[in-house]
Each structure stands twice: as structure tokens, then as C-alpha cells.
Design a protein around this motif. Structure first.
Motif, PDB file in Angstrom:
ATOM      1  N   ASP A  59      -0.861  -6.276   0.032  1.00 53.77           N
ATOM      2  CA  ASP A  59      -1.268  -5.587   1.262  1.00 53.77           C
ATOM      3  C   ASP A  59      -2.777  -5.408   1.278  1.00 53.77           C
ATOM      4  O   ASP A  59      -3.372  -5.031   0.260  1.00 53.77           O
ATOM      5  CB  ASP A  59      -0.655  -4.170   1.301  1.00 53.77           C
ATOM      6  CG  ASP A  59       0.632  -4.102   2.095  1.00 53.77           C
ATOM      7  OD1 ASP A  59       0.995  -5.091   2.760  1.00 53.77           O
ATOM      8  OD2 ASP A  59       1.286  -3.031   2.048  1.00 53.77           O
ATOM      9  N   LYS A  71      -1.253  -9.414   3.325  1.00 56.11           N
ATOM     10  CA  LYS A  71      -0.554  -8.880   4.495  1.00 56.11           C
ATOM     11  C   LYS A  71      -1.466  -7.929   5.240  1.00 56.11           C
ATOM     12  O   LYS A  71      -2.111  -7.075   4.627  1.00 56.11           O
ATOM     13  CB  LYS A  71       0.739  -8.173   4.068  1.00 56.11           C
ATOM     14  CG  LYS A  71       1.529  -7.594   5.253  1.00 56.11           C
ATOM     15  CD  LYS A  71       3.003  -7.382   4.935  1.00 56.11           C
ATOM     16  CE  LYS A  71       3.321  -6.243   4.010  1.00 56.11           C
ATOM     17  NZ  LYS A  71       2.929  -4.908   4.511  1.00 56.11           N
ATOM     18  N   HIS A 125       2.226  -8.114   9.664  1.00 51.00           N
ATOM     19  CA  HIS A 125       3.132  -6.951   9.635  1.00 51.00           C
ATOM     20  C   HIS A 125       3.091  -6.275  11.005  1.00 51.00           C
ATOM     21  O   HIS A 125       2.037  -5.783  11.416  1.00 51.00           O
ATOM     22  CB  HIS A 125       2.664  -6.011   8.513  1.00 51.00           C
ATOM     23  CG  HIS A 125       3.522  -4.803   8.288  1.00 51.00           C
ATOM     24  ND1 HIS A 125       3.469  -4.076   7.113  1.00 51.00           N
ATOM     25  CD2 HIS A 125       4.433  -4.167   9.053  1.00 51.00           C
ATOM     26  CE1 HIS A 125       4.313  -3.056   7.180  1.00 51.00           C
ATOM     27  NE2 HIS A 125       4.905  -3.082   8.355  1.00 51.00           N
ATOM     28  N   ASP A 140       0.839  -1.200   0.000  1.00 54.21           N
ATOM     29  CA  ASP A 140       0.000   0.000   0.000  1.00 54.21           C
ATOM     30  C   ASP A 140       0.879   1.257   0.000  1.00 54.21           C
ATOM     31  O   ASP A 140       0.379   2.376  -0.116  1.00 54.21           O
ATOM     32  CB  ASP A 140      -1.008   0.002   1.160  1.00 54.21           C
ATOM     33  CG  ASP A 140      -0.351  -0.106   2.518  1.00 54.21           C
ATOM     34  OD1 ASP A 140       0.880  -0.272   2.596  1.00 54.21           O
ATOM     35  OD2 ASP A 140      -1.081  -0.009   3.535  1.00 54.21           O
ATOM     36  N   SER A 141       2.207   1.072   0.052  1.00 54.15           N
ATOM     37  CA  SER A 141       3.143   2.173  -0.180  1.00 54.15           C
ATOM     38  C   SER A 141       2.908   2.784  -1.561  1.00 54.15           C
ATOM     39  O   SER A 141       3.370   3.895  -1.820  1.00 54.15           O
ATOM     40  CB  SER A 141       4.592   1.674  -0.071  1.00 54.15           C
ATOM     41  OG  SER A 141       4.803   0.567  -0.931  1.00 54.15           O
ATOM     42  N   GLU A 192      -1.681  -5.412   8.884  1.00 54.88           N
ATOM     43  CA  GLU A 192      -0.920  -4.737   9.928  1.00 54.88           C
ATOM     44  C   GLU A 192      -1.629  -4.896  11.269  1.00 54.88           C
ATOM     45  O   GLU A 192      -2.852  -4.868  11.341  1.00 54.88           O
ATOM     46  CB  GLU A 192      -0.771  -3.241   9.602  1.00 54.88           C
ATOM     47  CG  GLU A 192      -0.016  -2.978   8.305  1.00 54.88           C
ATOM     48  CD  GLU A 192       0.226  -1.495   8.046  1.00 54.88           C
ATOM     49  OE1 GLU A 192      -0.055  -0.655   8.941  1.00 54.88           O
ATOM     50  OE2 GLU A 192       0.692  -1.179   6.938  1.00 54.88           O
TER      51      GLU A 192
HETATM   52 MG   LIG Z   1       2.308  -1.694   3.398  1.00 55.22          MG
END
Ligand SMILES: [Mg+2]
Ligand SMILES: Nc1nc(=O)c2c([nH]1)NC[C@@H]1CN(c3ccc(C(=O)N[C@@H](CCC(=O)O)C(=O)O)cc3)CN21
Ligand SMILES: CC(C)C(=O)C(=O)O
Length: 263
Positions: A83, A112, A136, A44-45, A114
């Protein structure tokens, strides 16, 4: 041979380092795959490096599905990891599954999420339904507003204990991979020794199963402030392929990260 969860487990057991990079499109997916990158992360960066946003929070599910589809088409050998964006999984396990399924249908092999031990129930719910999960922990960028910035996590004894407990809870719930961002190298090592699955570090030192960086940081094209863990591999390379090959070789050869990239 395709990289699977089992391949990663075997690599970690044999002390062969796992090389992972973010990837957002088919052409780079093909290039990274050819260079021997083991895991392609649709991070998601992309909200920051592709869209120019100030954080990862504005990224939507349709955007993640689109980029996952692009990357999946270009990847032959590498494992495709997507993500889950902010707001797509935190409500409850059912919401997480519905959105994880969309990413798997777009071509992801693993998702992934968080968060710490409080996400363990969601991890179990996904894993039981056929969705492998990467947990994460440490600096979780979707918490930037709660953390008050992109700061190293786990510096105090109590924070380090909590992160270690998070890793245990998430892997007990079935996570296949643990990614630790911006934690001290001693903590990354302790987590790696404590869990039975491979670990991936970003700023976490050498005593982990593998490394990840944002592709645009490796190529030196991201205009923002550079984190300590970033190395521009383009600086000494003559081509994009050369820079990516150098990253893979440095991860496999344990010359990256160097002490100056770690906390
Ligand atoms: Mg990310
Ligand atoms: N281009 C890019 N690279 C990344 O690694 C990245 C993104 N974007 N976007 C999403 C998150 C944000 N990330 C970041 C951003 C900044 C720092 C940073 O500057 N950290 C300080 C830590 C200071 C401290 O607490 O001691 C550093 O000096 O590295 C860390 C992670 C990692 N991710
Ligand atoms: C920095 C990595 C770990 C990530 O989550 C991303 O690229 O979004």
C-alpha cells in the motif's frame, strides 16, 4: 513458480480464485506463502492492527518500507503488494513515482493506491515507468474523514455508476488489478464484467476474481469492531497454519464469502 501479473490474469481467465491476505512480517510471509496465498498485501491497515492507531492515516513511508522489506524476505512464491500510505502519492504523479520506487526497492512487485478516476493520470505515470498498480476503489479507508466513517459505498444508482466509471478509467490507465472494498455484490460483479483485469473483493461477494482479508481478522486477534466481511478462521482451526489453509481453501472453493459476509 512465482506469482506475477500474468499468473493473476491467467487465474482470473480460468476462473481460479485468487487468495490474498495482508502480511506485515517475514515469519508470517513464509507461513502464508507456504499455505498458497497468492498475494501478500503490506496493507496500511498495519497502522490499526500493529500500531493501534484509530485509522490508517498516520502510517508513514519509512514504516511501509520497513514492513515491505520484512515481508519480501519471507515470500518465495507470492506476489508482494505494498500500500502507498496517505500523503505519499496524492500530490502529483512525480511524488507518487518517487515513493512507489522506494517501496519497489524494498521488495514490492506492485503498489496499491486509493481513489477513483482522478488518480488515473498517476496510475499511467507509474505503469509507464515499470511500477504495476492495484487500484483500490469503493470504501477507501484513507478517505474515512471525508466519508464520515467506514461505510458501504456504491449503494445508490449514481454512486454505483461512478464506481464503475472509476474502475474503467483506472484500468484504461493501466492498473493491473482492481480491489473493491465494501461495495454491494451486484456492483462488484458488474465491475468484474466491465474490466479486463482481475478484481479482488473485500465484502463484495463471490463474483470477483479473488478475495482479501486482514490477517489479524482471519486469526481473530484484532480487538476492534468486526466488519460484516470478516470471518475468524481460527475459531475452527487448531493452528495458525490450519486457519490460513482453511481461508485459502474457502476462497479457492468459493465457500467464502458466504452471504452473511456480503453487502
Ligand atoms: Mg490499505
Ligand atoms: N482489522 C482491520 N480489518 C480491516 O478490514 C481493515 C482495518 N483493520 N483497517 C483498515 C480498514 C478499515 N476497514 C473497515 C473497518 C470497518 C468497516 C465496517 O465496520 N463496516 C460496516 C459497514 C456498515 C454499512 O455501511 O452498512 C460493517 O458493518 O461491515 C469496514 C471496513 C477495512 N480495513
Ligand atoms: C483491507 C485491505 C484491502 C487494505 O487496504 C489494507 O489492509 O490496508
Amino acid at each position: 513458480m512465482k506469482v506475477t501479473v500474468n499468473t493473476l490474469q491467467q487465474m482470473a481467465a480460468e476462473g481460479q480464485k485468487i487468495a490474498m491476505l495482508t502480511c506485515y512480517d517475514a515469519s508470517f510471509a513464509s507461513l502464508l506463502d507456504e499455505a498458497g496465498v497468492d498475494i501478500l498485501l503490506i496493507g496500511d491497515s498495519l497502522g490499526m492492527v500493529m500500531q493501534g492507531e484509530e485509522s490508517t492515516l498516520p502510517v508513514s513511508m519509512p514504516e511501509m518500507e520497513y514492513h515491505t522489506r520484512c515481508v519480501a524476505r519471507g515470500a518465495k512464491r507470492a506476489l508482494v503488494l505494498a500500500d502507498m500510505p496517505f500523503g505519499s502519492y496524492q500530490e502529483n504523479p512525480a511524488q507518487a513515482f518517487a515513493n512507489a520506487a522506494r517501496l519497489m526497492q524494498a521488495g514490492a512487485h506492485m503498489v496499491k493506491i486509493e481513489g477513483g478516476a482522478f488518480m488515473a493520470e498517476t496510475v499511467r505515470f507509474l505503469v509507464e515507468r515499470g511500477v504495476p498498480v492495484c487500484a483500490h476503489i469503493g470504501l477507501t479507508p484513507q478517505f474515512v474523514n471525508a466519508f464520515g466513517g467506514y461505510k458501504v459505498q456504491g449503494r445508490s444508482e449514481s454512486d454505483a455508476e461512478r464506481i464503475l466509471a472509476d474502475a474503467r478509467a483506472l484500468t484504461d490507465a493501466g492498473a493491473s488489478l482492481v480491489l473493491m472494498e465494501c461495495v454491494p455484490a451486484v456492483l462488484a460483479k458488474a465491475v468484474t464484467e466491465a474490466v479486463a483485469v482481475p478484481t479482488i473483493g473485500i465484502g463484495g461477494g463471490l463474483d470477483v476474481s479473488g478475495q482479501v482479508l486482514v490477517l489479524y481478522d482471519v486469526l481473530g486477534v484484532y480487538p476492534g469492531k468486526k466488519a460484516r466481511f470478516v470471518k475468524n478462521f481460527m475459531a475452527e482451526a487448531h493452528s495458525i497454519q490450519g486457519a490460513v489453509n482453511a481461508y485459502v481453501a474457502a476462497v479457492k472453493g468459493k465457500t467464502f464469502p458466504a452471504p452473511e459476509h456480503c453487502f
